[in-house]
Design an enzyme around this catalytic site. Structure first.
Site, PDB file in Angstrom:
ATOM      1  N   VAL A 234       4.767  -1.893  -6.376  1.00 13.51           N
ATOM      2  CA  VAL A 234       5.828  -0.990  -6.819  1.00 13.51           C
ATOM      3  C   VAL A 234       6.731  -0.713  -5.624  1.00 13.51           C
ATOM      4  CG1 VAL A 234       6.370   1.227  -7.897  1.00 13.51           C
ATOM      5  CG2 VAL A 234       4.222   0.062  -8.473  1.00 13.51           C
TER       6      VAL A 234
ATOM      7  N   LYS B 225     -11.246   2.417  -6.509  1.00 10.83           N
ATOM      8  CA  LYS B 225     -10.452   2.043  -7.677  1.00 10.83           C
ATOM      9  C   LYS B 225     -11.337   1.517  -8.810  1.00 10.83           C
ATOM     10  CE  LYS B 225      -7.013   3.508  -5.481  1.00 10.83           C
ATOM     11  NZ  LYS B 225      -6.609   4.888  -5.716  1.00 10.83           N
TER      12      LYS B 225
ATOM     13  N   THR C 190       8.619   1.445  -3.679  1.00 12.58           N
ATOM     14  CA  THR C 190       8.783   2.871  -3.422  1.00 12.58           C
ATOM     15  C   THR C 190       9.017   3.063  -1.930  1.00 12.58           C
ATOM     16  OG1 THR C 190       6.447   3.291  -2.956  1.00 12.58           O
ATOM     17  CG2 THR C 190       7.130   3.411  -5.279  1.00 12.58           C
TER      18      THR C 190
ATOM     19  N   TYR D 120     -11.461   1.162  -0.351  1.00 12.69           N
ATOM     20  CA  TYR D 120     -10.339   1.315  -1.278  1.00 12.69           C
ATOM     21  C   TYR D 120     -10.672   0.685  -2.624  1.00 12.69           C
ATOM     22  CZ  TYR D 120      -5.626   1.132  -3.200  1.00 12.69           C
ATOM     23  OH  TYR D 120      -4.532   1.279  -4.008  1.00 12.69           O
TER      24      TYR D 120
END
Length: 137
Positions: free
Chosen positions: A66, A37, A68, A33
């Site tokens: 965030v 990025k 969500t 991951y």
């Protein structure tokens, strides 16, 4: 970028916004991951150089925590991440949209090749902020 850059060039330029993560700004325990990025950052900078003469700006924004539906805001992980965010809260989707809108707009007409952390201070302040909080509590 490969599909939209030729269209942007034909219409006089534009703004490309790549979305990364704070995992591309700092270390992350999942190597695949984090590597992807960091790759977004390198790709953004290379494309910014390649496309500048065509009037195309290329930038990357890197969201932090965030709130969500994808995130479990009651989880220990979520709460831990928020606690290490300097602003002391998660962002909402509108805050991410506002940052993207800035990068897409003429207000950022002289901005290209940047990494914009939109993370409430997480990537730049988390470790020292946490240490400071522990010392002062």
């Amino acid at each position: 970028m490969q599909a939209c850059a030729p269209l942007m060039e034909r219409t006089g330029g534009g703004s490309i916004i790549n979305i990364g993560s704070t995992a591309g700004i700092m270390g992350h325990p999942v190597a695949a991951y984090s590597s992807s990025k960091w790759g977004v950052r390198g790709m953004t900078k290379s494309a910014a150089i390649d496309l500048a003469a065509k009037g195309i700006r290329v930038n990357a924004m890197h969201p932090g925590v965030v709130d969500t539906p994808m995130m479990d805001s009651g989880s220990t992980l979520f709460k831990s991440l928020v606690s290490m965010t300097a602003l002391g809260r998660a962002a909402d989707a509108d805050e991410m949209a506002s940052a993207a809108l800035f990068l897409a707009s003429d207000d950022s007409s002289f901005v290209t090749g940047i990494d914009l952390p939109v993370d409430g201070g997480f990537s730049e302040l988390a470790a020292y902020g946490e240490i400071w909080n522990r010392i002062n509590s």
